[in-house]
Scaffold this active site. Structure first.
Site, PDB file in Angstrom:
ATOM      1  N   GLU A   1      -6.670   4.806   7.969  1.00  0.00           N
ATOM      2  CA  GLU A   1      -6.447   6.236   7.685  1.00  0.00           C
ATOM      3  C   GLU A   1      -7.683   6.852   7.049  1.00  0.00           C
ATOM      4  O   GLU A   1      -8.004   8.017   7.298  1.00  0.00           O
ATOM      5  CB  GLU A   1      -5.202   6.397   6.796  1.00  0.00           C
TER       6      GLU A   1
ATOM      7  N   GLY B   1       2.456   2.228  10.854  1.00  0.00           N
ATOM      8  CA  GLY B   1       3.430   3.309  10.723  1.00  0.00           C
ATOM      9  C   GLY B   1       4.141   3.659  12.016  1.00  0.00           C
ATOM     10  O   GLY B   1       4.795   4.695  12.106  1.00  0.00           O
TER      11      GLY B   1
ATOM     12  N   GLU C   1      -5.491  -4.892  10.598  1.00  0.00           N
ATOM     13  CA  GLU C   1      -4.450  -3.890  10.813  1.00  0.00           C
ATOM     14  C   GLU C   1      -4.736  -3.138  12.119  1.00  0.00           C
ATOM     15  O   GLU C   1      -5.511  -2.180  12.123  1.00  0.00           O
ATOM     16  CB  GLU C   1      -4.437  -2.892   9.659  1.00  0.00           C
TER      17      GLU C   1
ATOM     18  N   SER D   1       3.272  -2.167  10.386  1.00  0.00           N
ATOM     19  CA  SER D   1       4.715  -2.271  10.593  1.00  0.00           C
ATOM     20  C   SER D   1       5.278  -3.644  10.234  1.00  0.00           C
ATOM     21  O   SER D   1       6.158  -4.151  10.932  1.00  0.00           O
ATOM     22  CB  SER D   1       5.083  -1.872  12.036  1.00  0.00           C
TER      23      SER D   1
ATOM     24  N   ASN E   1       0.868  -1.182   0.000  1.00  0.00           N
ATOM     25  CA  ASN E   1       0.000   0.000   0.000  1.00  0.00           C
ATOM     26  C   ASN E   1       0.904   1.230   0.000  1.00  0.00           C
ATOM     27  O   ASN E   1       1.499   1.567   1.017  1.00  0.00           O
ATOM     28  CB  ASN E   1      -0.887  -0.045   1.259  1.00  0.00           C
ATOM     29  N   TRP E   2       1.006   1.870  -1.154  1.00  0.00           N
ATOM     30  CA  TRP E   2       1.954   2.986  -1.284  1.00  0.00           C
ATOM     31  C   TRP E   2       1.425   4.282  -0.687  1.00  0.00           C
ATOM     32  O   TRP E   2       2.169   5.275  -0.605  1.00  0.00           O
ATOM     33  CB  TRP E   2       2.309   3.199  -2.764  1.00  0.00           C
ATOM     34  N   LYS E   3       0.144   4.302  -0.324  1.00  0.00           N
ATOM     35  CA  LYS E   3      -0.453   5.519   0.268  1.00  0.00           C
ATOM     36  C   LYS E   3      -0.158   6.731  -0.618  1.00  0.00           C
ATOM     37  O   LYS E   3      -0.150   6.609  -1.840  1.00  0.00           O
ATOM     38  CB  LYS E   3       0.041   5.707   1.709  1.00  0.00           C
TER      39      LYS E   3
ATOM     40  N   GLY F   1       2.728  -1.133   4.332  1.00  0.00           N
ATOM     41  CA  GLY F   1       2.799   0.288   4.008  1.00  0.00           C
ATOM     42  C   GLY F   1       4.237   0.703   3.760  1.00  0.00           C
ATOM     43  O   GLY F   1       4.806   0.465   2.699  1.00  0.00           O
ATOM     44  N   GLY F   2       4.846   1.317   4.771  1.00  0.00           N
ATOM     45  CA  GLY F   2       6.181   1.907   4.645  1.00  0.00           C
ATOM     46  C   GLY F   2       7.206   1.017   3.956  1.00  0.00           C
ATOM     47  O   GLY F   2       7.944   1.468   3.066  1.00  0.00           O
TER      48      GLY F   2
ATOM     49  N   HIS G   1      -9.457   1.360   4.993  1.00  0.00           N
ATOM     50  CA  HIS G   1      -8.172   1.535   5.676  1.00  0.00           C
ATOM     51  C   HIS G   1      -8.356   2.464   6.875  1.00  0.00           C
ATOM     52  O   HIS G   1      -9.134   3.412   6.818  1.00  0.00           O
ATOM     53  CB  HIS G   1      -7.131   2.101   4.704  1.00  0.00           C
TER      54      HIS G   1
HETATM   55  P1  PGA Z   1       2.772   0.279   7.709  1.00  0.00           P
HETATM   56  O1  PGA Z   1       1.311   0.493   7.076  1.00  0.00           O
HETATM   57  O2  PGA Z   1       3.304  -1.015   7.116  1.00  0.00           O
HETATM   58  O3  PGA Z   1       3.561   1.482   7.269  1.00  0.00           O
HETATM   59  O4  PGA Z   1       2.596   0.191   9.178  1.00  0.00           O
HETATM   60  C1  PGA Z   1       0.453  -0.591   6.866  1.00  0.00           C
HETATM   61  C2  PGA Z   1      -0.831  -0.096   6.252  1.00  0.00           C
HETATM   62  O5  PGA Z   1      -1.275   0.999   6.628  1.00  0.00           O
HETATM   63  O6  PGA Z   1      -1.442  -0.771   5.387  1.00  0.00           O
END
Ligand code: PGA
Length: 254
Positions: free
Chosen positions: A100, A176, A170, A215, A10-12, A236-237, A98
């Site tokens: 966010e 993050g 999640e 994470s 997930n590149w956000k 994500g990251g 998600h």
């Molecule tokens: P993260 O994000 O790996 O940076 O914690 C995961 C996500 O939000 O899908």
């Protein structure tokens, strides 16, 4: 039942078109023995979907995902994107709900339900995210929150439709933050989700993938994904750097 592991990046809100193309080229070239054994997808921002989709069609077995969608077919919804538009670009998957989106953009279990149903109707496989905020975990309400999110987000779907869905667990406090759920914490919630899915979908639930997200890094991915009900990862990251994401994908190999 043996379920193929499914890892999605997930590149956000990261990466221009040129940066996206460079990353996906590196990923496709580095899959190695994971190609065909692990299902791999990337979710670039809307602006890079077209270019990445075209790049992937040329270069290999990575699938295209969107990060969000609107449930209406078309209309006066400034800034939104429909299922048809995503399908037009070759999206096979779309992330929904998600944390966010829930936290910053007013996503609710009800909008998750509408988006999930719209995606299924349009032939795109939803990745439905659930997970508890820190306060809920500390208050011992994790399973209650996840139970509600799963039941309400997936309400009204047939067993056959449910079979096309991936659920991503999640925990919000792990996203993050560098704080990953322990393998035991993840497995506990994943097993609970599987039990709910069995209630909703019967034996179809045994073939549904439940990803862990929050994470995920090269050094914890293998342990997490070796849990019986952890069928992949939503990353994500660590999905923004090819060597890290590829190491996570390799962690899904048995
Ligand atoms: P993260 O994000 O790996 O940076 O914690 C995961 C996500 O939000 O899908």
């Amino acid at each position: 039942m043996a379920r193929t592991k499914f890892v999605c990046g997930n590149w956000k809100m990261h990466k221009t078109v040129a940066e996206s193309l460079a990353l996906v080229k590196e990923l496709a070239g580095g899959l190695g023995e994971a190609a065909g054994k692990v299902q791999v997808a990337v979710a670039p921002p809307f602006t890079a979907l077209k270019a990445v989709g075209e790049g992937l069609a040329r270069s290999g077995p990575i699938e295209l995902s969107a990060q969000d969608v609107h449930w209406e077919k078309q209309g006066a919804f400034t800034g939104e994107v429909s299922v048809t538009m995503l399908a037009d670009l070759g999206c096979r998957h779309c992330i929904v709900g998600h944390s966010e989106r829930r936290q910053f953009f007013g996503e609710t279990d009800e909008t998750v339900r509408k988006k999930t149903a719209a995606l299924l109707a349009g032939g795109i496989a939803p990745i439905v995210c659930v997970g508890e905020p820190r306060a809920e975990r500390e208050a011992g309400r994790t399973l209650e929150v996840v139970d509600r999110q799963v039941r309400q987000g997936l309400a009204g779907l047939s067993g056959e439709q449910l079979g096309k869905i991936t659920v991503a667990y999640e925990p919000v406090w792990a996203i993050g933050t560098g704080k990953t759920a322990t393998t035991a914490q993840a497995q506990e919630v994943h097993a609970t989700i599987r039990t709910i899915l069995r209630e909703l979908a019967g034996t179809v639930a045994d073939s549904m993938r439940i990803q862990y997200g929050g994470s995920v890094k090269p050094d914890n991915a293998r342990d997490l994904m070796s849990q019986p009900d952890v069928d992949g990862a939503l990353v994500g990251g660590a999905s923004l750097k090819a060597p890290d994401f590829l190491a996570i994908v390799r962690g899904a190999l048995r």
